[in-house]
Write a protein that holds these residues in place. Structure first.
Motif, short mmCIF file in Angstrom:
data_model
loop_
_atom_site.label_atom_id
_atom_site.label_comp_id
_atom_site.label_asym_id
_atom_site.label_seq_id
_atom_site.Cartn_x
_atom_site.Cartn_y
_atom_site.Cartn_z
N PRO A 240 3.88 22.70 9.63
CA PRO A 240 2.97 22.09 8.54
C PRO A 240 1.54 21.58 8.85
N LEU A 241 0.70 21.52 8.03
CA LEU A 241 -0.62 21.15 8.15
C LEU A 241 -0.33 19.56 7.96
N ALA A 242 -1.29 18.73 8.83
CA ALA A 242 -0.91 17.11 8.73
C ALA A 242 -1.81 16.63 7.33
N ARG A 243 -1.05 16.01 6.51
CA ARG A 243 -1.90 15.71 5.26
C ARG A 243 -3.16 14.68 5.53
N ASP A 244 -3.09 13.87 6.61
CA ASP A 244 -4.07 13.14 6.99
C ASP A 244 -5.26 13.64 7.88
N HIS A 245 -5.18 15.12 8.01
CA HIS A 245 -6.19 15.74 8.68
C HIS A 245 -6.70 16.84 7.69
N PRO A 246 -7.93 17.64 8.10
CA PRO A 246 -8.38 18.82 7.11
C PRO A 246 -7.11 19.75 7.01
N LEU A 247 -7.06 20.44 5.83
CA LEU A 247 -6.02 21.35 5.52
C LEU A 247 -6.14 22.63 6.13
N TRP A 248 -6.58 22.66 7.34
CA TRP A 248 -6.75 23.96 7.73
C TRP A 248 -6.71 23.87 9.31
N SER A 249 -6.21 24.83 9.91
CA SER A 249 -6.28 25.04 11.36
C SER A 249 -6.62 26.31 12.01
N ILE A 250 -7.08 26.22 13.22
CA ILE A 250 -7.43 27.35 13.91
C ILE A 250 -6.97 27.50 15.32
N THR A 251 -6.54 28.55 15.81
CA THR A 251 -5.83 28.42 17.08
C THR A 251 -6.63 29.72 17.60
N LEU A 252 -7.20 29.52 18.80
CA LEU A 252 -7.82 30.72 19.52
C LEU A 252 -6.92 30.73 20.93
N VAL A 253 -6.73 32.17 21.03
CA VAL A 253 -5.83 32.84 22.24
C VAL A 253 -6.75 33.56 23.14
N ASN A 254 -6.98 33.04 24.37
CA ASN A 254 -7.69 33.79 25.25
C ASN A 254 -6.79 34.63 26.32
N GLY A 255 -7.38 35.49 26.96
CA GLY A 255 -6.48 36.05 28.24
C GLY A 255 -5.72 37.08 27.78
N LEU A 256 -5.72 37.78 26.69
CA LEU A 256 -5.02 38.75 26.41
C LEU A 256 -5.31 39.82 27.13
N GLU A 257 -4.30 41.34 27.16
CA GLU A 257 -4.54 42.06 27.83
C GLU A 257 -5.80 42.91 27.56
#
Length: 90
Positions: free
Chosen positions: A23-40
């Protein structure tokens, strides 16, 4: 930013599932970004979660297209100007 070990598809899908279901926290912006590095193959992945109150399906896709578009910097990017037509009942 997150690095996976092992950096396989199963681990990546677990991160995607966690990002999409947390769940996105209501006291923060209503979006999130997850960057994943190191993939094959030296690949990376980006997970963007946007609350529906910020963008509907079409608007969200338009924003995503602008993020991942391969057009040169400064190129004109066309956004949808109107909603698709609603089918008429028979």
């Amino acid at each position: 930013m997150l690095s996976l070990d092992p950096a396989d598809e199963t681990a990546l899908l677990k991160v995607a599932a966690a990002a999409a279901t947390h769940p996105l926290a209501r006291d923060h912006p209503l979006w999130s970004i997850t960057l994943v590095n190191g993939l094959e193959g030296r690949h990376s992945a980006l997970f963007l979660v946007i609350h529906h109150v910020l963008a509907d399906g079409i608007g969200g896709l338009a924003a995503l297209a602008m993020l991942i578009d391969s057009a040169p910097v400064g190129a004109e990017i066309r956004s949808p100007t109107s909603a698709p037509p609603t089918p008429q009942a028979p």
